[in-house]
Motif scaffolding. Structure first.
Motif, mmCIF file in Angstrom:
data_model
loop_
_atom_site.group_PDB
_atom_site.id
_atom_site.type_symbol
_atom_site.label_atom_id
_atom_site.label_comp_id
_atom_site.label_asym_id
_atom_site.label_seq_id
_atom_site.Cartn_x
_atom_site.Cartn_y
_atom_site.Cartn_z
ATOM 1 N N TYR A 133 -15.781 15.920 -44.695
ATOM 2 C CA TYR A 133 -15.499 14.913 -43.783
ATOM 3 C C TYR A 133 -14.462 13.771 -44.293
ATOM 4 N N LEU A 134 -13.749 13.473 -43.307
ATOM 5 C CA LEU A 134 -13.066 12.134 -43.516
ATOM 6 C C LEU A 134 -13.358 11.052 -42.758
ATOM 7 N N ALA A 135 -13.813 9.845 -43.108
ATOM 8 C CA ALA A 135 -14.363 8.924 -42.316
ATOM 9 C C ALA A 135 -13.693 7.433 -42.253
ATOM 10 N N PRO A 136 -12.853 7.557 -41.313
ATOM 11 C CA PRO A 136 -12.119 6.115 -41.040
ATOM 12 C C PRO A 136 -13.280 5.097 -40.925
ATOM 13 N N PHE A 137 -12.901 3.860 -41.659
ATOM 14 C CA PHE A 137 -13.733 2.716 -41.520
ATOM 15 C C PHE A 137 -13.253 1.576 -40.960
ATOM 16 N N ASN A 138 -13.709 1.171 -39.843
ATOM 17 C CA ASN A 138 -14.698 1.562 -39.022
ATOM 18 C C ASN A 138 -14.465 1.164 -37.501
ATOM 19 N N TYR A 139 -15.427 1.668 -36.703
ATOM 20 C CA TYR A 139 -15.507 1.221 -35.314
ATOM 21 C C TYR A 139 -16.431 0.319 -35.288
ATOM 22 N N ARG A 140 -15.937 -1.024 -34.784
ATOM 23 C CA ARG A 140 -16.865 -2.108 -34.509
ATOM 24 C C ARG A 140 -17.366 -2.100 -33.194
ATOM 25 N N VAL A 141 -18.668 -2.799 -32.906
ATOM 26 C CA VAL A 141 -19.002 -2.729 -31.631
ATOM 27 C C VAL A 141 -19.093 -4.061 -31.016
ATOM 28 N N ASN A 142 -18.437 -4.271 -29.872
ATOM 29 C CA ASN A 142 -18.531 -5.499 -29.046
ATOM 30 C C ASN A 142 -19.886 -5.611 -28.648
ATOM 31 N N ARG A 143 -20.393 -6.842 -28.177
ATOM 32 C CA ARG A 143 -21.649 -7.406 -27.722
ATOM 33 C C ARG A 143 -21.928 -6.558 -26.226
ATOM 34 N N ASP A 144 -21.146 -6.032 -25.643
ATOM 35 C CA ASP A 144 -21.233 -5.123 -24.456
ATOM 36 C C ASP A 144 -21.385 -3.758 -24.602
ATOM 37 N N GLY A 145 -21.189 -3.493 -25.821
ATOM 38 C CA GLY A 145 -21.358 -1.885 -26.254
ATOM 39 C C GLY A 145 -20.082 -1.291 -26.322
ATOM 40 N N SER A 146 -19.105 -1.799 -25.957
ATOM 41 C CA SER A 146 -17.737 -1.270 -25.918
ATOM 42 C C SER A 146 -17.304 -1.223 -27.497
ATOM 43 N N LEU A 147 -16.201 -0.415 -27.962
ATOM 44 C CA LEU A 147 -16.096 -0.106 -29.269
ATOM 45 C C LEU A 147 -14.398 -0.767 -29.577
ATOM 46 N N ILE A 148 -14.517 -1.129 -30.841
ATOM 47 C CA ILE A 148 -13.095 -1.651 -31.310
ATOM 48 C C ILE A 148 -12.691 -0.644 -32.426
ATOM 49 N N ALA A 149 -11.677 0.062 -32.161
ATOM 50 C CA ALA A 149 -11.234 1.211 -33.139
ATOM 51 C C ALA A 149 -10.280 0.632 -34.220
ATOM 52 N N PRO A 150 -10.292 1.165 -35.377
ATOM 53 C CA PRO A 150 -9.646 0.887 -36.357
ATOM 54 C C PRO A 150 -8.198 1.527 -36.355
ATOM 55 N N PRO A 151 -7.147 1.294 -36.867
ATOM 56 C CA PRO A 151 -5.790 1.983 -37.163
ATOM 57 C C PRO A 151 -6.113 3.434 -37.391
ATOM 58 N N LEU A 152 -5.686 4.474 -36.920
ATOM 59 C CA LEU A 152 -5.987 5.646 -37.364
ATOM 60 C C LEU A 152 -4.636 6.661 -37.894
ATOM 61 N N ASP A 153 -3.590 5.878 -37.308
ATOM 62 C CA ASP A 153 -2.491 6.451 -37.964
ATOM 63 C C ASP A 153 -2.421 8.046 -37.791
ATOM 64 N N ASN A 154 -2.294 8.936 -38.572
ATOM 65 C CA ASN A 154 -2.240 10.328 -38.418
ATOM 66 C C ASN A 154 -3.448 10.936 -39.350
ATOM 67 N N PHE A 155 -4.235 10.367 -39.315
ATOM 68 C CA PHE A 155 -5.818 10.929 -40.055
ATOM 69 C C PHE A 155 -6.281 11.930 -39.235
ATOM 70 N N ALA A 156 -6.091 12.233 -38.057
ATOM 71 C CA ALA A 156 -6.716 13.240 -37.248
ATOM 72 C C ALA A 156 -5.858 14.544 -37.520
ATOM 73 N N THR A 157 -4.376 14.296 -37.659
ATOM 74 C CA THR A 157 -3.496 15.436 -37.952
ATOM 75 C C THR A 157 -3.840 15.962 -39.634
ATOM 76 N N ILE A 158 -4.114 14.868 -40.495
ATOM 77 C CA ILE A 158 -4.208 15.197 -41.942
ATOM 78 C C ILE A 158 -5.539 16.082 -41.979
ATOM 79 N N ALA A 159 -6.466 15.594 -41.125
ATOM 80 C CA ALA A 159 -7.970 16.075 -41.139
ATOM 81 C C ALA A 159 -7.663 17.576 -40.575
ATOM 82 N N ALA A 160 -7.000 17.620 -39.404
ATOM 83 C CA ALA A 160 -6.979 19.392 -39.098
ATOM 84 C C ALA A 160 -6.182 20.220 -39.845
ATOM 85 N N GLU A 161 -5.246 19.664 -40.558
ATOM 86 C CA GLU A 161 -4.298 20.383 -41.428
ATOM 87 C C GLU A 161 -5.206 20.866 -42.683
#
Length: 429
Positions: A133-161
């Motif tokens: 597993y590669l774990a980008p840190f972190n998705y923060r939670v707003n008080r309404d339950g929505s998410l604030i994403a971290p910058p991911l750049d090409n992590f998904a591609t690196i993981a898939a490869e």
């Protein structure tokens, strides 16, 4: 793979000759910045198949064979010696390579700010082959339950490869700190939970996450049961969506352990509900505290042995730091914070200050003292090949699920060499 501890008079050439390796191979494996200036007490990994053992006082062939998990007759055969003949101190025995167990490995990676640094991209590319597993840190939670994403750049591609699964890390961080108030809202407000779980599933499916990891810290102790109930609800939703669910747990040694970090983390419940947990077995020595090993083996063992009374070993990922700290002495509570440094930086610091590296047997960790140019005394604790091998031995001894690193970005090439040598890493993609 061999670990050699540098002694006075050693050179890379003499070490290579001792183990039948080469100057170039050792230099490249350890990524030495100055291979002609080794530090007394520095550990060096020798990239050979198997390893050598030098007979010491009191050794018997049977005891040595047991220590390395090989039959004594096989050990005698490999070394072309009589199994019944006495051993002489200093005799070099070759220990053939043994097949290691299959484990899972995770590493958090924490972009700071709005972009991913080149250092982190390089770290992800270099180390993803060794990760489940590669774990980008972190998705923060707003008080309404929505998410604030971290910058991911090409992590998904690196993981898939690299056939590495992405881990979606959800926290109750708010304005740079874990918020008890936000955490309580997440685990008690059904509307917030529904929004949060909807967003988590949508995000996981669109980005390609395989595991959802809840790292909710400093929850009010009264919210322990509410957290457990939230995890059961989350597990049901995430399983229906084809996602794994894991949690991070504070390093407890009993169910009754007091303290705002510990009380809402119910080991038995997390062990029952989650697919696996990460024990945060580090930060005994931390930037705002007195000088200590960051993850002393004796303290780590205490946490794991308690965890094993509450959950099966195959659900436990051992937390492991990839860094150390440099403290200015004398330590004063509330005073100057220790500086984080990589194992590579620690060795350079010892070399530049012409001091030897020592090793504490109880904590199984290296350390040293030095005096800076202003006359200030310093104490440094960090990780090396010996300390990480001790953790790998603990994983094998207790048949744990695997290891989870906090965090990528500080160079520790020896860790990855030894991880590959000790284990086969399971891939989930």
């Amino acid at each position: 793979m061999q670990i050699h501890v540098v002694e006075q008079g050693d050179s890379l050439y003499s070490i290579a000759n001792t183990y039948g390796s080469t100057y170039q191979a050792i230099n490249e494996a350890n990524e030495l910045d100055n291979p002609n200036q080794l530090v007394v007490g520095q550990s060096v990994v020798i990239p050979i198949v198997g390893e050598f053992y030098f007979v010491q006082t009191g050794d018997s062939l049977y005891e040595i064979a047991q220590r390395f998990g090989i039959g004594y007759q096989r050990l005698a055969e490999v070394n072309n010696i009589d199994p019944n003949a006495p051993l002489y101190i200093g005799t070099r025995l070759y220990i053939p390579e043994q097949a290691g167990p299959t484990i899972e490995s995770n590493a958090y990676i924490e972009p700071i700010g709005e972009t991913v640094s080149e250092t982190l991209i390089n770290a992800a590319e270099k180390n993803a082959p060794f990760l489940t597993y590669l774990a980008p840190f972190n998705y923060r939670v707003n008080r309404d339950g929505s998410l604030i994403a971290p910058p991911l750049d090409n992590f998904a591609t690196i993981a898939a490869e690299n056939n590495t699964a992405l881990m979606l890390v959800v926290t109750n961080l708010e304005e740079g700190e874990f918020s008890a108030e936000l955490g309580s809202l997440i685990v008690t407000d059904e509307s917030v939970q529904n929004t949060l779980l909807d967003e988590i599933i949508q995000t996981a499916q669109s980005v390609g996450f395989g595991d959802v990891h809840f790292d909710l810290e400093f929850l009010p102790p009264a919210d322990k049961n509410a957290y457990n109930s939230f995890l059961r609800k989350a597990k049901s939703r995430l399983s229906d969506a084809g996602l794994l669910m894991s949690t991070a747990l504070a390093p407890k040694t009993s169910a009754e352990q007091e303290g705002e970090w510990y009380e809402a983390h119910d080991y038995a419940a997390h062990g029952e509900i989650a697919d696996f947990v990460v024990l945060m077995t580090y930060e005994w020595g931390y930037s705002g505290g007195p000088p200590l090993a960051v993850s002393p083996l004796d303290s780590v063992r205490d946490v794991v042995e308690y965890a094993l009374t509450e959950m099966p070993a195959n659900k436990i990922m051992l937390g492991q730091n990839l860094y150390g700290y440099d403290w200015t002495l004398p330590f004063e509570p509330g005073g100057e914070y220790a500086k984080a440094l990589s194992p590579q930086q620690a060795i350079i610091l010892a070399r530049d200050n012409n001091v030897a590296i020592e090793f504490d047997q109880q904590s199984q960790a290296p350390f040293f003292f030095y005096t800076d140019k202003e006359g200030n005394r310093h104490e440094v604790w960090f990780e090396d090949a010996r300390s990480i091998q001790a953790k790998f031995d603990l994983i094998k001894e207790l048949n744990l699920r695997g290891i989870s690193y906090w965090k990528l970005g500080l160079a520790f090439p020896q860790n990855w060499l030894l991880l590959e040598d000790n284990f086969t890493i399971r891939k989930r993609v």
